[in-house]
Design an enzyme around this catalytic site. Structure first.
Site, PDB file in Angstrom:
ATOM      1  N   HIS A 190      -3.511   5.984   3.787  1.00  0.00           N
ATOM      2  CA  HIS A 190      -4.311   4.843   3.351  1.00  0.00           C
ATOM      3  C   HIS A 190      -3.772   3.517   3.890  1.00  0.00           C
ATOM      4  CE1 HIS A 190      -5.808   1.791   0.447  1.00  0.00           C
ATOM      5  NE2 HIS A 190      -6.890   2.558   0.425  1.00  0.00           N
ATOM      6  N   SER A 225     -11.402  -0.648  -0.006  1.00  0.00           N
ATOM      7  CA  SER A 225     -10.123  -0.706   0.719  1.00  0.00           C
ATOM      8  C   SER A 225     -10.335  -0.955   2.199  1.00  0.00           C
ATOM      9  CB  SER A 225      -9.359   0.614   0.569  1.00  0.00           C
ATOM     10  OG  SER A 225      -8.695   0.703  -0.657  1.00  0.00           O
ATOM     11  N   ASP A 251       0.838  -1.189   0.000  1.00  0.00           N
ATOM     12  CA  ASP A 251       0.000   0.000   0.000  1.00  0.00           C
ATOM     13  C   ASP A 251       0.882   1.252   0.000  1.00  0.00           C
ATOM     14  OD1 ASP A 251      -2.286   1.859   0.930  1.00  0.00           O
ATOM     15  OD2 ASP A 251      -3.277  -0.091   0.909  1.00  0.00           O
TER      16      ASP A 251
END
Length: 435
Positions: A224, A378, A192
Site C-alpha cells: 500500500h 488512498s 503508511d
C-alpha cells in the site's frame, strides 16, 4: 529498599525504555499543555503509587494481619510483598510516553486488567485533559486490479488519473503533460505501510526514515505505501517526479495500525522535517479521535507542514472519522474515470477536493518494476499531495493553509457528479498546471 522507592524505579524504567508494545496499549492519556514530557510521566507515577497504596494494601491487609505486629522484620516483609505486587501490576499496565513536543504529551498504557485505575484517571481534572482508546486505523484501500507492467513534456499516460489532473475538460485520457523535475527540493513523508525504496520508479529518491511497527522491519510488506509513494513522486506513475520520498512506517502488512503508531510517526516528522519543504500523506482512516485531530492541527499550525488525508472508503460522511474530520487537514475524496464520485468514497463538508481514485496504477512490491492498479481514496490522496509538492517547489508559501488555498484555486470546478448524494460537498476536481 522501601516500597515507594522500588515502585517509582520500576515505573520510571518502563517509561524511559518504552516497555510497552504498541499493539498491547488499550488507551492513551493526553496531558494538559503545561505538563511537559518530564512532568507527565512523573505525575502518572505518583497517581499510580497513590492508587496502589489506597487499594492494594487494603486488599492485602487481611492476608498479612497475623504478621503485622511490632516486629520491624515483619514490616520489612510487608514492604517486600507490596513492592512485589506493585511490580507485577506495573508490568501489566506497561506505561510508555508519546509526545510531539514539550507541550503535546501523552502516556500509553494497557488498562485492560485495571479498569478501576483507568476510571480514577478519567476523574483527574488537575493534569489530564482527556483519555482515548488506542484506536485502530487502516489504509483506505479498495479493490486491486492486476496489470502488466527539466521541461514540460507530453507522453502517453501510464494511468488515466495522471491525464485527468492535467486537463480541465475531460478530453483525452491517453496522454498527459508533466515536468520531470517538478517537486524537486520537497520531502514527502509517506506515513503508511512502508515503501519499497529500491523500486526503479523512485530513482533513488526514496528512503526509509522511520519504522514504528513491531515485529516487522522497515520494508513494505503489503504494498500500500509503495503504491501511494509511486503516485506522489514516481518517475513514471507520479505527479511530482522530482520530489523525495521519506517512508514513515506506521501500518503493518495488512494495512492496520494504531493511534499510538500514528502519533509516534507525527513526532518523528516534526523532529526531522524542514519547515516549508515538507508534506505529509496520510492515506488511512479510523474512528474520530480528538488526540489525532489535535496532533495534526499542531503539525499544520505550529510546524507549517501541510497534511493530506484520504476521505475514507465507507461511503459515508468523512466528518465521522479521523483524520478526515480535521479542518486543518486537506481531505481528498475519490472519483472514477467518468468524474463520478466513486461509490466507496466518503463525502460531505469535511472533504476539500476530489481526485482520481478508481483503477489507479502505480508502483508495487515484489520486484524493482512491479506495478498494480488499485481502488480507494488512498489512491486519490497522493495525486493531491503530489500537486502540493509541485507547487511548493515553485514558490514559498507562508502557511500550510496557503498551500491548500492554491490547490483549491487551481482545481476544476463543477465537473464532479455526486449522483444521489445531497449533502454539502466541494465540487472541486484536482488539477495541476505544469506551464
Amino acid at each position: 529498599m522501601k516500597t515507594s522507592t522500588v515502585f517509582t524505579a520500576l515505573v520510571s524504567f518502563a517509561i524511559a525504555t518504552g516497555a510497552l508494545a504498541n499493539s498491547s496499549a488499550t488507551h492513551v492519556i493526553k496531558f494538559k499543555d503545561n505538563y511537559s514530557k518530564g512532568m507527565a510521566p512523573a505525575y502518572l507515577v505518583s497517581r499510580h503509587r497513590e492508587y496502589m497504596r489506597a487499594t492494594l494494601r487494603d486488599q492485602m491487609q487481611a492476608t498479612y494481619v497475623s504478621r503485622r505486629s511490632n516486629s520491624s522484620a515483619d514490616n520489612q516483609g510487608d514492604d517486600a510483598d507490596f513492592a512485589y505486587a506493585a511490580s507485577a501490576m506495573e508490568q501489566q499496565i506497561s506505561l510508555d510516553s508519546i509526545s510531539i513536543d514539550e507541550n503535546f504529551v501523552g502516556v500509553l498504557g494497557d488498562f485492560s486488567k485495571h479498569p478501576e485505575f483507568l476510571e480514577l484517571l478519567h476523574q483527574d481534572k488537575v493534569a489530564i485533559e482527556y483519555i482515548e482508546p488506542n484506536y485502530a486505523y487502516r489504509s483506505t484501500l479498495q479493490i486491486p486490479y492486476l496489470k502488466e507492467r527539466t521541461n514540460i513534456q507530453t507522453a502517453p499516460s501510464p494511468d488515466w488519473g495522471l491525464a485527468r489532473i492535467t486537463q480541465h475538460d475531460r478530453i483525452d485520457l491517453n496522454s498527459y503533460h508533466y515536468n520531470e523535475t517538478a517537486g524537486a527540493g520537497i520531502d514527502v513523508f509517506i506515513m503508511d505501510s512502508g515503501v519499497h525504496v529500491d523500486h526503479n520508479d523512485f530513482e533513488g529518491r526514496a528512503v526509509a526514515s522511520a519504522n514504528f511497527v513491531e515485529h516487522e522491519d522497515a520494508k513494505d510488506l503489503g504494498g500500500h505505501g509503495t503504491h501511494v509513494a509511486g503516485k506522489v513522486a514516481g518517475k513514471r506513475y507520479g505527479v511530482a517526479k522530482g520530489a523525495s520520498i521519506h517512508s514513515v512506517k506506521i501500518l503493518n502488512k495488512t494495512g492496520d495500525g494504531t493511534l499510538s503508531n500514528l502519533i509516534k510517526g507525527i513526532a518523528h516528522v516534526v523532529s526531522v522535517a524542514k519547515p516549508g519543504k515538507a508534506i505529509i500523506n496520510l492515506s488511512l482512516s479510523g474512528p474520530e479521535s480528538r488526540f489525532i485531530n489535535e496532533a495534526i492541527s499542531k503539525l499544520v499550525n505550529t510546524y507549517n507542514i501541510p497534511v493530506f488525508v484520504s476521505a475514507g472508503n465507507s461511503a459515508m460522511d468523512a466528518c465521522f472519522y479521523s483524520p478526515s474530520s480535521n479542518p486543518d487537514a486537506f481531505v481528498v475524496g475519490a472519483t472514477d474515470i467518468y468524474d463520478h464520485v466513486a461509490p466507496y468514497s466518503n463525502t460531505g463538508s469535511c472533504v476539500n477536493i476530489y481526485a482520481p481514485g478508481s483503477n489507479i496504477s502505480s508502483s508495487w512490491i515484489g520486484g524493482s518494476d512491479e506495478v498494480k492498479s488499485l481502488d480507494g481514496t488512498s489512491m486519490a490522496n497522493p495525486h493531491v499531495a503530489g500537486i502540493a509538492a509541485v507547487l511548493m517547489s515553485r514558490q514559498t508559501f507562508a502557511t500550510a493553509r496557503d498551500v491548500y488555498n492554491a490547490i483549491s484555486a487551481l482545481a476544476t470546478r463543477n465537473v464532479v457528479d455526486f449522483g444521489y448524494i445531497d449533502e454539502s460537498n466541494a465540487n472541486l476536481l484536482a488539477y495541476v498546471d505544469f506551464s
